[in-house]
Design a protein around this motif. Sequence first.
Motif, short mmCIF file in Angstrom:
data_model
loop_
_atom_site.label_atom_id
_atom_site.label_comp_id
_atom_site.label_asym_id
_atom_site.label_seq_id
_atom_site.Cartn_x
_atom_site.Cartn_y
_atom_site.Cartn_z
N SER A 233 -49.39 27.33 -20.70
CA SER A 233 -50.54 28.20 -20.90
C SER A 233 -50.32 29.45 -20.07
N GLN A 234 -51.25 30.40 -20.13
CA GLN A 234 -51.07 31.63 -19.37
C GLN A 234 -51.08 31.39 -17.87
N ARG A 235 -51.74 30.32 -17.44
CA ARG A 235 -51.79 30.03 -16.00
C ARG A 235 -50.86 28.90 -15.58
N TRP A 236 -50.61 27.92 -16.48
CA TRP A 236 -49.99 26.67 -16.04
C TRP A 236 -48.70 26.35 -16.77
N LEU A 237 -47.75 25.74 -16.04
CA LEU A 237 -46.66 24.94 -16.60
C LEU A 237 -47.19 23.52 -16.69
N ILE A 238 -47.00 22.86 -17.84
CA ILE A 238 -47.67 21.59 -18.10
C ILE A 238 -46.63 20.50 -18.33
N LEU A 239 -46.66 19.50 -17.47
CA LEU A 239 -45.72 18.38 -17.55
C LEU A 239 -46.47 17.15 -18.03
N ALA A 240 -46.06 16.58 -19.15
CA ALA A 240 -46.65 15.36 -19.69
C ALA A 240 -45.65 14.23 -19.54
N GLU A 241 -45.99 13.24 -18.70
CA GLU A 241 -45.11 12.09 -18.49
C GLU A 241 -45.63 10.91 -19.32
N PHE A 242 -44.88 10.55 -20.34
CA PHE A 242 -45.21 9.39 -21.16
C PHE A 242 -44.63 8.15 -20.48
N PRO A 243 -45.18 6.97 -20.74
CA PRO A 243 -44.69 5.78 -20.05
C PRO A 243 -43.39 5.23 -20.64
N PHE A 244 -42.46 6.11 -20.91
CA PHE A 244 -41.12 5.76 -21.39
C PHE A 244 -40.17 6.26 -20.30
N VAL A 245 -39.80 5.37 -19.38
CA VAL A 245 -39.23 5.78 -18.11
C VAL A 245 -37.89 5.08 -17.86
N VAL A 246 -37.16 5.60 -16.86
CA VAL A 246 -35.83 5.07 -16.55
C VAL A 246 -35.64 4.97 -15.05
N ASP A 247 -34.96 3.93 -14.63
CA ASP A 247 -34.41 3.85 -13.29
C ASP A 247 -33.04 4.53 -13.37
N PRO A 248 -32.85 5.69 -12.73
CA PRO A 248 -31.60 6.43 -12.91
C PRO A 248 -30.34 5.62 -12.63
N LYS A 249 -30.43 4.59 -11.80
CA LYS A 249 -29.24 3.77 -11.53
C LYS A 249 -28.76 3.07 -12.79
N ARG A 250 -29.69 2.76 -13.68
CA ARG A 250 -29.30 2.09 -14.92
C ARG A 250 -28.39 2.97 -15.77
#
Length: 482
Positions: A233-250
């Motif tokens: 938006s004109q004011r915000w960067l918007i981050l949407a985190e969905f519950p599809f996640v990773v342990d980077p070690k994997r």
Amino acid sequence: MEPATARPKAPTAAPPTVGFSSLENEVQLDSIPLEGELPGWLEGSLLRTGPSKFEAGEQRFRHWFDGQAMLHRFGLSGGEGSVSYAGRFLETKAYAAASAGRIGYSEFATDPCRGLFKRMMSIFDPGISDNCNVNLTKLGERYIAMTETPIPVQFDGETLATVGVAYDVPGMLTTAHPHLERATGGMLNYAAKLGLRNEYRFFHLAPEPDARPEVVASMPVTHPAYMHSFGLSQRWLILAEFPFVVDPKRILLSGRPFIENFRWEPERGTRFTLFDRQDGTRVGPFTAEPFFCFHHLNAFDVEDGAVVIDMQTYEDASLIDQLYLDELRAPGGPRIPTPRVERITIDPGAPAGSLARRETLLDPGFELGRINYGRCNERPYRYAWGLTPSEPGGWLDTIGRADFEARRTTSWREPGSYPGEPVFVARPGAEGEDDGVLLSVVLDAAAERSFLLVLDASDLSELARAVAPHHIPFGFHGQFAH
């Protein structure tokens, strides 16, 4: 200009499976057959990237997102009433390996065969693919193809010749959906740094050829979420985190392709974090029920300070599994979930953990949605265009036009034809938000050929079509360049 030719009527039941078969031919044609009439003001090129080669010798790529990238250019001259076409592979390291008969680099859902030692050594030489088959952009005078790996590739906008790596991404994962930074003419994008400490990062890249990315906002994270795009938006960067996640070690140790290391954990819900574009400070997270999304549609601020985020959503991430090539090529054609268009409203002044408000704008909705970006991105808007199925669970076979103010939709559909992402091009000097045309690359499944479709964006009436010499495999995104 070649004379127009009569087009055969495709049967209703023609499945779109040819759209997931390889195209090996590279061509350059000064003119292709044109039916109808282009608007006189329409001058420029529709540039697209997409997967085109699904085999590497005897090996096969497993997922639609893994096919090796080919660039396509439709040159439109409304004044002369002509359309040209060129298709050329993006000459990357990944493509060179595939042409030599081997899968040499890790793709979205296809990984080279590697033993434990080689996987451990990959921390020093990760073998990340440079197969930029998702989207492209014009930054300053440079044309750049992108995917979700941190190796964007520059190419020549006229000849489609590959130039080389465009810039260094500050992370291991990124998106192919940057936003224009209006004040500078630069680019805003997101990246995830993975390592001993994981971090989400937003970065800005100025339009000058020698510019380097500058991180403008960041946030630590333990289990990064899969994010294909972000909101602005004109004011915000918007981050949407969905519950599809990773342990980077994997990713390093599992021996499985990239996306197969992610897990759907609905108990996490969906989280939104807002980053101030002026100083990078963040508020949130704000919460919502679990859902999944590839593509943000638009976002804007409203007078009371709230932020509106429009997204093309799904119940979960199962769509990714349904886009494996064996599923897409199954008899009868692919079956995929039907998206919704949802509006998320957030009060930035509310306490962290507050519930975001969800509202359905379209159900069934559409995918690969586009707006009048130059005029409406970051701002309130009325119209959007996208792809929708004509029957629930079917493949995307209809171009839809949504009027969010009137809550009304109109559509274009031709039995046996399967359109691609509709790209909006505004008429020079236009006053109306929907005053322009839509450009879509459409597959005629029965004829096994594709054509460029030109529609009036205000009512989806057909103006013209230009027939390519072969089928063009289904791709994802493109841009119009003047």
